[in-house]
Design a protein around this motif. Structure first.
Motif, short mmCIF file in Angstrom:
data_model
loop_
_atom_site.label_atom_id
_atom_site.label_comp_id
_atom_site.label_asym_id
_atom_site.label_seq_id
_atom_site.Cartn_x
_atom_site.Cartn_y
_atom_site.Cartn_z
N LEU A 1 0.96 -1.26 0.07
CA LEU A 1 -0.14 -0.34 -0.19
C LEU A 1 1.42 1.87 0.14
CD1 LEU A 1 -2.81 1.28 0.37
CD2 LEU A 1 -2.77 0.70 2.22
N ARG A 2 2.12 1.34 0.89
CA ARG A 2 2.73 2.49 0.61
C ARG A 2 3.45 2.55 -0.18
NH1 ARG A 2 6.15 5.55 4.21
NH2 ARG A 2 7.88 5.48 3.81
N GLY A 3 3.90 1.48 -0.39
CA GLY A 3 4.79 1.04 -2.03
C GLY A 3 4.00 2.09 -3.00
N ALA A 4 2.56 1.05 -3.64
CA ALA A 4 1.27 1.72 -4.41
C ALA A 4 1.43 3.19 -4.84
CB ALA A 4 -0.06 0.96 -4.12
N PHE A 5 1.01 4.08 -3.45
CA PHE A 5 1.33 4.57 -3.35
C PHE A 5 2.26 6.16 -3.28
CE2 PHE A 5 1.35 9.67 -0.68
CZ PHE A 5 0.44 9.40 -0.86
N LEU A 6 3.39 5.80 -3.48
CA LEU A 6 4.64 6.41 -3.31
C LEU A 6 5.00 5.67 -5.76
CD1 LEU A 6 7.60 5.11 -1.31
CD2 LEU A 6 6.51 7.68 -1.05
N VAL A 7 4.98 4.88 -5.65
CA VAL A 7 4.96 4.35 -7.40
C VAL A 7 3.68 5.66 -7.77
CG1 VAL A 7 4.84 2.83 -9.19
CG2 VAL A 7 5.44 2.59 -6.90
N LEU A 8 2.20 5.93 -8.03
CA LEU A 8 1.63 5.68 -8.04
C LEU A 8 1.63 7.50 -8.36
CD1 LEU A 8 -2.11 4.20 -7.34
CD2 LEU A 8 -0.04 3.53 -9.49
N GLY A 9 2.48 7.99 -7.36
CA GLY A 9 2.30 9.61 -7.19
C GLY A 9 3.80 9.92 -7.89
N GLN A 10 4.61 9.20 -8.41
CA GLN A 10 5.61 9.10 -9.32
C GLN A 10 5.63 9.00 -10.67
OE1 GLN A 10 9.23 10.42 -8.82
NE2 GLN A 10 8.84 10.14 -6.65
N ALA A 11 4.62 8.21 -10.51
CA ALA A 11 4.42 8.25 -11.94
C ALA A 11 3.05 9.23 -12.45
CB ALA A 11 2.88 6.72 -12.31
N ALA A 12 2.92 9.98 -11.80
CA ALA A 12 1.81 10.67 -11.76
C ALA A 12 2.63 11.86 -12.17
CB ALA A 12 0.76 11.07 -10.96
N ALA A 13 3.87 12.33 -11.44
CA ALA A 13 4.50 13.08 -11.91
C ALA A 13 5.37 13.08 -12.82
CB ALA A 13 5.60 13.45 -10.77
N HIS A 14 5.23 11.68 -13.50
CA HIS A 14 6.19 11.57 -14.73
C HIS A 14 5.69 10.83 -15.79
CE1 HIS A 14 10.53 12.62 -12.61
NE2 HIS A 14 10.09 11.77 -11.31
N VAL A 15 4.56 10.35 -16.10
CA VAL A 15 4.50 9.06 -17.44
C VAL A 15 3.69 10.53 -18.26
CG1 VAL A 15 1.80 8.15 -17.80
CG2 VAL A 15 3.46 7.78 -16.03
N ALA A 16 4.46 10.76 -19.59
CA ALA A 16 3.62 11.45 -20.88
C ALA A 16 2.61 11.74 -21.04
CB ALA A 16 4.42 10.74 -22.22
N GLU A 17 1.82 12.55 -21.45
CA GLU A 17 0.32 13.29 -21.46
C GLU A 17 -0.31 11.27 -22.83
OE1 GLU A 17 -2.76 16.07 -23.54
OE2 GLU A 17 -0.62 16.88 -23.13
N GLY A 18 -1.50 11.17 -22.60
CA GLY A 18 -2.13 10.00 -22.80
C GLY A 18 -1.17 8.31 -22.35
N GLY A 19 -0.87 8.42 -21.30
CA GLY A 19 0.05 7.54 -20.99
C GLY A 19 -0.84 6.35 -20.06
N ARG A 20 -0.52 5.38 -19.60
CA ARG A 20 -1.69 4.67 -18.51
C ARG A 20 -0.62 3.99 -17.43
NH1 ARG A 20 -3.95 2.40 -23.30
NH2 ARG A 20 -3.82 4.15 -24.43
#
Length: 246
Positions: free
Chosen positions: A116-135
């Motif tokens: 859960l903490r890991g998902a929170f951290l990974v999803l947060g970094q993904a939100a910051a770095h994934v390109a527009e239109g990404g998944r």
């Protein structure tokens, strides 16, 4: 930075089990794949070698998903080396069996930290770095619907992941990024078999109407769908890939 890379997928826990199958499938789909691992460097390097032998592109990057500095460096290293991140799959997870009692608290803390903490951290970094239109795709579990004894810590962690997915989909409004979860039923991996008797394995193998355990490749195919062009209109959902198990 390699400017010849067109699409990049980052898979946490990508060196073994379901994560390894996802890494290999996304590489076969044409992604350059970042194979994240926590501690088993040999398994990660073997996964990279297998991908490259099949004509794909991959690299391994170590990082414990429960540690914010390591997660941040994982994403930073991926972008330094490959230039962009288009798809993030959070597959890292653990599944200790423990009762809802004080005796299970240590296992509860471990599974919450990673899952859960890991998902929170990974999803947060993904939100910051994934390109527009990404998944962005997180792994949950279909055992949420079964409430088996000793699954309390694991179910609690994955129920939290499903909540995070739906919230993040709304937080990313306007960026064209989809956020979904895939919830496997029982899948024949090392994580699943650990700590179970043959009787338990046989019983769980028959629970789904299709009367078999899932394979890592079954789950990788669903992730491939969400990460590919046909998944672009699926957002804020939990896909229960379980053969009818729940």
């Amino acid at each position: 930075m390699n400017t010849n890379i067109s699409c990049v997928a980052l898979v946490t826990g990508g060196s073994r089990g379901i994560g390894q199958a996802i890494s290999k499938r996304l590489a076969a789909d044409g992604f350059a794949v970042v194979v994240n691992y926590a501690g088993n460097a040999a398994a990660a390097q073997q996964t990279v070698a297998d991908i490259e032998a099949a004509g794909g592109r991959a690299m391994a990057i170590q990082g414990d998903v429960s540690q914010p500095e390591q997660v941040a460096e994982l994403f930073a290293a991926a972008k330094r080396e490959l230039g962009r991140i288009d798809v993030v799959v959070n597959s890292a997870g653990i599944m200790p069996m423990a009762p809802i009692a004080e005796s299970g608290l240590a296992d509860f803390d471990k599974v919450i930290a990673t899952n859960l903490r890991g998902a929170f951290l990974v999803l947060g970094q993904a939100a910051a770095h994934v390109a527009e239109g990404g998944r962005i795709i997180a792994l949950s579990t279909s055992v949420i619907a079964k409430s088996f004894p000793a699954y309390g810590p694991y179910i609690a962690s994955k129920a939290g992941v499903e909540g995070l997915v739906r919230v993040l989909a709304n937080e990313l409004r306007g960026r064209g990024i989809t956020v979904n979860a895939v919830a496997p039923g029982p899948v024949g991996t090392e994580l699943f078999f650990k700590g179970k008797s043959q009787e338990q394995i046989d019983y769980m193998s028959k629970l789904a109407p299709l009367e078999r355990l899932g394979t890592p490749e079954d789950i990788a195919g669903v992730v491939s769908f969400l990460a590919g062009p046909d998944g672009q209109w699926v957002n804020a959902q939990v896909l229960r890939a379980n053969g009818g198990y729940a």
